[in-house]
Structures are given as C-alpha cells and as structure tokens.
Write a protein that holds these residues in place. Structure first.
Motif, mmCIF file in Angstrom:
data_model
loop_
_atom_site.group_PDB
_atom_site.id
_atom_site.type_symbol
_atom_site.label_atom_id
_atom_site.label_comp_id
_atom_site.label_asym_id
_atom_site.label_seq_id
_atom_site.Cartn_x
_atom_site.Cartn_y
_atom_site.Cartn_z
ATOM 1 N N TYR A 19 -8.702 17.749 4.481
ATOM 2 C CA TYR A 19 -9.096 16.810 5.511
ATOM 3 C C TYR A 19 -9.682 17.615 6.656
ATOM 4 O O TYR A 19 -9.269 18.754 6.863
ATOM 5 C CB TYR A 19 -7.887 15.995 5.943
ATOM 6 C CG TYR A 19 -7.380 15.160 4.759
ATOM 7 C CD1 TYR A 19 -7.935 13.917 4.465
ATOM 8 C CD2 TYR A 19 -6.407 15.673 3.907
ATOM 9 C CE1 TYR A 19 -7.508 13.184 3.360
ATOM 10 C CE2 TYR A 19 -5.982 14.942 2.797
ATOM 11 C CZ TYR A 19 -6.537 13.708 2.531
ATOM 12 O OH TYR A 19 -6.130 13.018 1.426
ATOM 13 N N ALA A 47 1.168 9.827 -3.640
ATOM 14 C CA ALA A 47 -0.066 9.030 -3.543
ATOM 15 C C ALA A 47 -1.266 9.688 -4.227
ATOM 16 O O ALA A 47 -2.232 9.013 -4.562
ATOM 17 C CB ALA A 47 -0.397 8.770 -2.073
ATOM 18 N N SER A 49 0.409 5.266 -3.930
ATOM 19 C CA SER A 49 -0.666 4.411 -3.418
ATOM 20 C C SER A 49 -1.582 4.041 -4.573
ATOM 21 O O SER A 49 -1.828 4.865 -5.452
ATOM 22 C CB SER A 49 -1.483 5.182 -2.375
ATOM 23 O OG SER A 49 -2.727 4.536 -2.150
ATOM 24 N N ASP A 56 5.853 12.019 -1.618
ATOM 25 C CA ASP A 56 4.613 11.288 -1.364
ATOM 26 C C ASP A 56 3.723 11.596 -2.567
ATOM 27 O O ASP A 56 3.077 12.643 -2.633
ATOM 28 C CB ASP A 56 3.966 11.744 -0.057
ATOM 29 C CG ASP A 56 2.636 11.032 0.212
ATOM 30 O OD1 ASP A 56 2.064 10.448 -0.729
ATOM 31 O OD2 ASP A 56 2.161 11.087 1.363
ATOM 32 N N THR A 73 -1.478 17.733 5.141
ATOM 33 C CA THR A 73 -1.471 16.497 4.353
ATOM 34 C C THR A 73 -2.371 15.476 5.012
ATOM 35 O O THR A 73 -2.881 15.713 6.115
ATOM 36 C CB THR A 73 -0.051 15.910 4.213
ATOM 37 O OG1 THR A 73 -0.088 14.728 3.399
ATOM 38 C CG2 THR A 73 0.536 15.537 5.567
ATOM 39 N N TYR A 74 -2.541 14.338 4.334
ATOM 40 C CA TYR A 74 -3.186 13.195 4.960
ATOM 41 C C TYR A 74 -2.203 12.599 5.958
ATOM 42 O O TYR A 74 -0.993 12.600 5.731
ATOM 43 C CB TYR A 74 -3.580 12.173 3.883
ATOM 44 C CG TYR A 74 -4.255 10.962 4.455
ATOM 45 C CD1 TYR A 74 -5.378 11.103 5.269
ATOM 46 C CD2 TYR A 74 -3.785 9.679 4.208
ATOM 47 C CE1 TYR A 74 -5.996 9.997 5.825
ATOM 48 C CE2 TYR A 74 -4.395 8.570 4.753
ATOM 49 C CZ TYR A 74 -5.500 8.736 5.569
ATOM 50 O OH TYR A 74 -6.095 7.652 6.118
ATOM 51 N N VAL A 121 4.442 16.387 -0.439
ATOM 52 C CA VAL A 121 3.254 15.697 -0.952
ATOM 53 C C VAL A 121 2.741 16.504 -2.141
ATOM 54 O O VAL A 121 2.735 17.735 -2.082
ATOM 55 C CB VAL A 121 2.163 15.620 0.139
ATOM 56 C CG1 VAL A 121 0.883 14.987 -0.405
ATOM 57 C CG2 VAL A 121 2.665 14.845 1.348
ATOM 58 N N TYR A 147 -4.655 2.701 -3.732
ATOM 59 C CA TYR A 147 -5.962 2.634 -3.066
ATOM 60 C C TYR A 147 -7.030 2.892 -4.135
ATOM 61 O O TYR A 147 -6.809 3.709 -5.043
ATOM 62 C CB TYR A 147 -5.964 3.711 -1.975
ATOM 63 C CG TYR A 147 -7.213 3.824 -1.166
ATOM 64 C CD1 TYR A 147 -7.493 2.917 -0.150
ATOM 65 C CD2 TYR A 147 -8.121 4.853 -1.402
ATOM 66 C CE1 TYR A 147 -8.650 3.030 0.602
ATOM 67 C CE2 TYR A 147 -9.278 4.982 -0.655
ATOM 68 C CZ TYR A 147 -9.541 4.052 0.360
ATOM 69 O OH TYR A 147 -10.685 4.172 1.096
ATOM 70 N N ALA A 204 -1.147 9.797 6.688
ATOM 71 C CA ALA A 204 -0.252 8.700 6.273
ATOM 72 C C ALA A 204 1.186 9.186 6.072
ATOM 73 O O ALA A 204 2.134 8.460 6.382
ATOM 74 C CB ALA A 204 -0.769 8.045 4.999
ATOM 75 N N GLY A 213 -2.809 -1.479 -2.660
ATOM 76 C CA GLY A 213 -1.583 -1.635 -3.426
ATOM 77 C C GLY A 213 -0.758 -0.371 -3.321
ATOM 78 O O GLY A 213 -1.271 0.698 -2.966
ATOM 79 N N ASN A 232 0.858 -1.195 0.000
ATOM 80 C CA ASN A 232 0.000 0.000 0.000
ATOM 81 C C ASN A 232 0.894 1.246 0.000
ATOM 82 O O ASN A 232 2.121 1.130 0.045
ATOM 83 C CB ASN A 232 -0.953 -0.011 1.211
ATOM 84 C CG ASN A 232 -0.213 -0.150 2.533
ATOM 85 O OD1 ASN A 232 0.594 0.704 2.892
ATOM 86 N ND2 ASN A 232 -0.457 -1.234 3.248
ATOM 87 N N GLY A 233 0.267 2.402 -0.024
ATOM 88 C CA GLY A 233 1.018 3.654 -0.124
ATOM 89 C C GLY A 233 1.806 3.971 1.140
ATOM 90 O O GLY A 233 2.947 4.452 1.075
ATOM 91 N N LEU A 234 1.192 3.720 2.286
ATOM 92 C CA LEU A 234 1.884 3.972 3.549
ATOM 93 C C LEU A 234 3.158 3.133 3.622
ATOM 94 O O LEU A 234 4.228 3.624 4.010
ATOM 95 C CB LEU A 234 0.940 3.658 4.723
ATOM 96 C CG LEU A 234 1.539 3.699 6.123
ATOM 97 C CD1 LEU A 234 2.163 5.052 6.442
ATOM 98 C CD2 LEU A 234 0.464 3.372 7.167
ATOM 99 N N LEU A 280 6.076 4.477 1.462
ATOM 100 C CA LEU A 280 6.816 5.584 2.085
ATOM 101 C C LEU A 280 7.660 5.086 3.255
ATOM 102 O O LEU A 280 8.822 5.467 3.412
ATOM 103 C CB LEU A 280 5.832 6.657 2.567
ATOM 104 C CG LEU A 280 4.986 7.306 1.465
ATOM 105 C CD1 LEU A 280 3.859 8.135 2.081
ATOM 106 C CD2 LEU A 280 5.861 8.177 0.565
HETATM 107 C C1 LIG Z 1 -3.701 7.696 0.114
HETATM 108 C C2 LIG Z 1 -2.516 8.402 0.657
HETATM 109 C C3 LIG Z 1 -1.474 7.721 1.318
HETATM 110 C C4 LIG Z 1 -1.567 6.287 1.752
HETATM 111 O O1 LIG Z 1 -1.893 5.353 0.810
HETATM 112 P P1 LIG Z 1 -2.538 3.957 1.248
HETATM 113 O O2 LIG Z 1 -2.416 3.115 0.035
HETATM 114 O O3 LIG Z 1 -3.932 4.194 1.674
HETATM 115 O O4 LIG Z 1 -1.695 3.412 2.382
HETATM 116 C C5 LIG Z 1 -0.348 8.423 1.676
HETATM 117 N N1 LIG Z 1 -0.243 9.747 1.441
HETATM 118 C C6 LIG Z 1 -1.227 10.450 0.848
HETATM 119 C C7 LIG Z 1 -1.035 11.909 0.602
HETATM 120 C C8 LIG Z 1 -2.403 9.810 0.449
HETATM 121 O O5 LIG Z 1 -3.379 10.526 -0.131
#
Ligand SMILES: *Cc1c(COP(=O)(O)O)cnc(C)c1O
Length: 371
Positions: A312, A161, A183, A159, A87-88, A133, A185, A90, A196, A61-63, A66
């Motif tokens: 957010y 994502a 990511s 980042d 940011t989000y 990001v 997602y 994650a 993924g 996954n995206g987390l 990173l």
């Molecule tokens: C979605 C997202 C992530 C994390 O991705 P996941 O696949 O949900 O773990 C990380 N950083 C940002 C900015 C995101 O939008």
C-alpha cells in the motif's frame, strides 16, 4: 509487439463461469427469500468445510468480520490488540471500532508478515489479542505467533482477507488461530459481486455470539438479547460465492502457476522477488516485487500499456486517520521501507501466458535503480 494488460480483469472470471452464476441468480430470485435463508446456510457449511473449521458465520464485509470477532470476545476501551505495522488499514480499523487501541508490530522484511520475534516487546497487561494478516495470500508464521499468544493468554484472530485457501504447514488459513475474518470483496481470491465477509472458528460460543451480533443482537426474531448490528451476507452473494467456492482451488492453482512463471522469468538482479518460506503455500492474492526505482518502473510499464498498483502506498501509522497515535515517519522503518519500494504486478486466474510474457519482457527492460 505491444499489448494492453490491466492490473486485474474481474470480468474474465465472471465470463468463465457465467452459466453457473446465471443458474444461481435465477434460483435465488425464484425462491422469493433474499436475506438469511438456505443459500447462506449452505455457503456457511461449505466454507467451514473448506477452511477446516466447525463454524462459519456470513457477515456484511471483511472489516465487520474482524470487528465482530473482537467485539464478541469483549475487547473494548482500555484494551490493546497487536496488529501488523505492514497491512491494509482495515486490520487496524477493526480494533479502533471496538474502542481498543491497535499496537503495531514490524514485519519480517523478507516475507512482509508480522515478525514473531518482536511480539513480546509489544505485549503488556492491557494486551488482549494478536491479529496476524496473511499478507498477499501468504500465511504468517502462525506456530510462533500462537506460542507467544498461549504464553500470555491472548486470543489469535487471523485477518485472512487475502488468504482464501492458502496453506501453512499443510493447514488452511482460517483454521490456524482462535477465529478468522475473511473478506469477499470482488477482487479477493474468493470474491462476491458486491460486499461480503465471514468469520470462521471452532469456538461454538463465539460463533453463537457473532450470529446474534450480525443480526441486531437477536437469534429469535424480535428477541434482542444484546445490542447488535446489521451485518449480514445476503442470499444472492451467498449463492454466487457457493459457485465460486467450487472453482477456488483451481483458480488458486492457476495463480500459483503464474507466480512461478514470474519468479522464473523476472530478473532477480533488478527486482527483489517474493520469498516463500518452506512452510508456506501462498495463493498469490497479490504478486509484489520491490525496487528502489519504483516510480520510474511504474511509469515505464504504464507507457507500455501495463497496469500496476501499490499495496500500500501509505502505512496505517502515517495516515491522517491515525494521527492521534503520534507515530511519525521513522516509527516503523521496516514497514516504511516496504511501502516505499513495493509494486504489485498484474495477476488473475484468467491472465493469459502471452499477457504475462509481455509483462515479464517489459519489466526486464524497464529502468533499473542505477539508471
Ligand atoms: C480487504 C481487506 C480487509 C477488509 O475487507 P472488506 O471486505 O473490504 O471490508 C481487511 N483486511 C485486509 C488485509 C484486506 O485485504
């Protein structure tokens, strides 16, 4: 005329390419091989080409993407990593998972992305990396970030994502720093049908270390050179992503067309519309506007059958999860202001022009801050 417009319709994307996805599904099932096989290898090579990097490593996954980059760079307890305040969560969690400390930096108020002017004040002898990001699908000001990083000897980890396919001065996100995490997602611009993620980089040593880390610290089965993780991109998701990657540029193009229609159609005296610097070509993962009457506007849209979201509602520094940092209300006023006023509008590649015209019409009649 009244209509229902959801915030996002993922099924419409599935239906558009259903026959191609069915072929991919059948191919993987018939292969009898479901983890770490040919689909993953093919996707990694195709996505590296797309980003303009030498290596791509699929992960869970995206987390994790990173986190594994930071881990592979040896970043850990006692180290600091600069992250956007806006940011989000994650982005911050990837740093915390290594045992390092996230150090927030305020955004530029008009672009929402990390402010290069404010980086130096956050750097000290413990700083190891900067993680910009590309928020909402618009690239951060990478040349200026890279200049500061080069001067202080820091790694730059994008980042990405939210930025699949976005351009910065004509170059793709993912190729703009030392390494990047993506990511997949389902709701992202390139989304799987499950979880993924991927790391892309030109650094061969880093790529080899992440290949090992994602698979128990092993490159040869049952030979474990380091303590690794289980964070893999499975064959089915890789096969689906290969199909969707072929459509990504076109789908991003539709997002751009819809974004231009919002920019033209929405009343800019009521809403603060997104600002696109001349070096950015965003992919509009999210189309967000600002108004101090956010709650009234969202309620009015909901009454008219229109879905919205807030990306957010609470910044990471004000989340209970980061209480230990002791950063109260007012610590990051620019980020907090954005969090108070931002609304994300419906936008996905299959959204119809009728649906969008309806959203624009309702928004332009919604209660304004003065009312
Ligand atoms: C979605 C997202 C992530 C994390 O991705 P996941 O696949 O949900 O773990 C990380 N950083 C940002 C900015 C995101 O939008």
């Amino acid at each position: 005329m009244s209509m229902r417009v959801p915030f996002l319709d993922l099924k419409a994307g599935y239906l558009e390419i259903r026959t191609e996805l069915d072929v991919a599904y059948q191919r993987v099932m018939d292969s009898g091989w479901y983890i770490m096989g040919e689909e993953l290898a093919a996707f990694e090579s195709e996505f590296a080409d797309f980003c303009g990097t030498r290596y791509c490593i699929g992960v869970g996954n995206g987390l994790e993407a990173l986190h594994l980059v930071l881990k592979a760079y040896g970043i850990g307890p006692g180290d600091e990593v600069i992250v956007p305040a806006n940011t989000y969560i994650a982005t911050w969690l990837a740093v915390s998972q290594c045992g390092a400390r996230p150090v927030p930096v305020e955004p530029v108020e008009s672009t929402y992305n990390i402010d290069p002017e404010r980086l130096e004040a956050a750097i000290n002898s413990r700083t190891r990396a900067i993680m910009p990001v590309h928020l909402y699908g618009q690239a951060a000001d990478m040349d200026r970030i890279n200049d500061v990083a080069a001067y202080y000897g820091l790694k730059v980890v994008e980042d990405a994502a939210q930025g699949h396919g976005a351009l910065y001065k004509g170059r793709r996100t993912g190729s703009l720093g030392d390494a990047a995490g993506f990511s997949f997602y389902p709701g992202k611009n390139l989304g799987a049908f499950g979880d993924g993620g991927a790391v892309v980089t030109d650094d061969g040593e880093l790529a080899a270390r992440i290949k090992s880390l994602r698979n128990y610290g092993s490159q040869i089965k049952y030979h474990n050179e380091i303590k690794g993780y289980n964070s893999r991109l499975d064959e089915m998701q890789a096969a689906f992503l290969r199909v969707k990657l072929r459509h990504l540029d076109q789908w991003n193009q539709r997002r751009r067309m819809l974004a231009q229609r919002y920019l033209k159609g929405l009343n800019s005296e009521i809403y603060l519309l997104p600002l696109v610097p001349d070096w950015a070509e965003p992919v509009w993962h999210i189309f967000a506007v600002r108004t101090s009457a956010r709650e009234k506007v969202m309620a009015y849209l909901a009454d008219n059958g229109i879905g919205t979201m807030i990306h957010y509602p609470v910044p990471p520094h004000l989340q209970p999860a980061y209480q230990e940092l002791g950063m109260g209300q007012g610590s990051y006023p620019v980020s907090e202001l954005i969090h108070r006023e931002i609304i994300s509008l419906p936008l996905w590649p299959q959204m119809s022009l009728d649906q969008q015209d309806y959203v624009i019409g309702v928004l332009n009649e919604a209660p304004s801050p003065a009312m």
